[in-house]
Scaffold this motif. Structure first.
Motif, PDB file in Angstrom:
ATOM      1  N   ILE A 159      23.285  28.789  50.418  1.00  0.00           N
ATOM      2  CA  ILE A 159      23.389  30.085  51.086  1.00  0.00           C
ATOM      3  C   ILE A 159      23.397  29.939  52.609  1.00  0.00           C
ATOM      4  O   ILE A 159      22.446  29.399  53.186  1.00  0.00           O
ATOM      5  CB  ILE A 159      22.171  30.969  50.692  1.00  0.00           C
ATOM      6  N   SER A 160      24.455  30.434  53.258  1.00  0.00           N
ATOM      7  CA  SER A 160      24.447  30.474  54.721  1.00  0.00           C
ATOM      8  C   SER A 160      24.319  31.920  55.188  1.00  0.00           C
ATOM      9  O   SER A 160      24.816  32.853  54.553  1.00  0.00           O
ATOM     10  CB  SER A 160      25.669  29.794  55.339  1.00  0.00           C
ATOM     11  N   SER A 161      23.583  32.069  56.281  1.00  0.00           N
ATOM     12  CA  SER A 161      23.349  33.391  56.861  1.00  0.00           C
ATOM     13  C   SER A 161      23.186  33.202  58.363  1.00  0.00           C
ATOM     14  O   SER A 161      23.066  32.077  58.849  1.00  0.00           O
ATOM     15  CB  SER A 161      22.090  34.026  56.249  1.00  0.00           C
TER      16      SER A 161
ATOM     17  N   ASN B  94      21.940  29.559  59.462  1.00  0.00           N
ATOM     18  CA  ASN B  94      20.927  29.128  58.504  1.00  0.00           C
ATOM     19  C   ASN B  94      21.633  28.722  57.215  1.00  0.00           C
ATOM     20  O   ASN B  94      22.544  29.414  56.763  1.00  0.00           O
ATOM     21  CB  ASN B  94      19.982  30.295  58.224  1.00  0.00           C
TER      22      ASN B  94
ATOM     23  N   SER C 152      14.012  34.103  46.082  1.00  0.00           N
ATOM     24  CA  SER C 152      13.271  33.409  47.139  1.00  0.00           C
ATOM     25  C   SER C 152      11.780  33.459  46.827  1.00  0.00           C
ATOM     26  O   SER C 152      11.224  34.536  46.607  1.00  0.00           O
ATOM     27  CB  SER C 152      13.563  34.139  48.463  1.00  0.00           C
TER      28      SER C 152
ATOM     29  N   SER D 187      16.437  32.752  54.875  1.00  0.00           N
ATOM     30  CA  SER D 187      17.669  33.300  54.279  1.00  0.00           C
ATOM     31  C   SER D 187      17.481  34.773  53.959  1.00  0.00           C
ATOM     32  O   SER D 187      18.300  35.622  54.329  1.00  0.00           O
ATOM     33  CB  SER D 187      18.037  32.541  53.001  1.00  0.00           C
TER      34      SER D 187
ATOM     35  N   PHE E 214      25.979  37.353  53.647  1.00  0.00           N
ATOM     36  CA  PHE E 214      25.720  35.932  53.451  1.00  0.00           C
ATOM     37  C   PHE E 214      26.917  35.270  52.806  1.00  0.00           C
ATOM     38  O   PHE E 214      27.863  35.947  52.375  1.00  0.00           O
ATOM     39  CB  PHE E 214      24.436  35.694  52.644  1.00  0.00           C
TER      40      PHE E 214
END
Ligand SMILES: Cc1cc2nc3c(=O)[nH]c(=O)nc-3n(C[C@H](O)[C@H](O)[C@H](O)COP(=O)(O)O)c2cc1C
Length: 197
Positions: free
Chosen positions: A29-31, A39, A60, A66, A76
């Motif tokens: 996951i990128s954010s 991130n 989470s 994230s 995201f």
């Protein structure tokens, strides 16, 4: 054997639960943080939960970067973790502060997305661009806050054309990795087909 999960007296050296829900796909996951820092982190409590329209979720354990970024920004990206990228994926799980760009930390290249601001992992053959939908708060133990399930709608999908043949995605060629229990992983490199009755 049988054990009640509230007591968790399984008598084994390690809790077997995650080894029994295996393989679990890994959402990478990128954010983006408010300051624009990228991130990137792997989540194996991850899956697709519908297809038309497509939704994905990850869970989470605690309020991690994230979750915070996604709730604040509404966006995201989920890149596919493959066998070739396993070491970089692992690096991005480091517990570092929000000021650290894990994509850079792992030596990965950010590639721009088309519909959302966070970048995808350029080295990954597949990426989902996602719009945040909602967070579901699961009950924890003894009244504590449990895991937080982030649900997002997949609004755009990138696929490297090298993995498409005869109108189909070649999953075995993608070699996605998945999480098992303990420190174990699996790689999907063989598939079989079966017609439905
Ligand atoms: C393969 C793998 C799967 C993981 N899955 C999860 C998960 O499902 N939920 C979770 O909270 N942490 C999970 N982690 C740990 C997070 O990646 C780690 O806490 C990371 O630092 C979180 O990053 P963030 O704070 O930038 O979101 C996983 C780690 C690895 C290596």
């Amino acid at each position: 054997m049988f054990y009640k999960t509230d007591e968790n007296k399984h008598g084994l050296t390690h809790d077997p639960f995650k080894a029994l829900v295996a393989p679990r796909p890994i959402g990478w996951i990128s954010s983006l943080g408010a300051d624009g820092v990228v991130n990137l982190a792997p989540y194996s409590f991850f899956n697709a939960i519908s297809d038309r329209p497509p939704f994905v979720m990850f869970s989470s354990s605690g309020r991690k970067d994230s979750l915070r970024n996604i709730e604040a920004s509404g966006e995201f990206v989920c890149s596919l973790a493959t066998y070739e990228l396993k070491d970089q994926m692992n690096v991005t799980s480091a517990m570092v502060g929000p000021e650290v760009d894990e994509m850079a930390l792992a030596g990965l290249t950010p590639a721009p997305c088309k519909l959302v601001k966070p970048p995808r992992v350029a080295e990954s053959p597949v990426a989902f661009e996602c719009k945040y939908f909602k967070t579901l708060s699961l009950p924890g133990l003894d009244g504590a806050e449990g895991n937080l399930v982030v649900i997002g709608e997949v609004i755009g999908i990138h696929i490297d054309d090298a993995y498409i043949a005869d109108g189909r995605v070649d999953t075995a060629k993608l070699r996605p990795i998945a999480r098992l229990g303990y420190m174990e992983y699996a790689v999907v490199d063989a598939v079989f087909s079966m017609d439905r009755p």
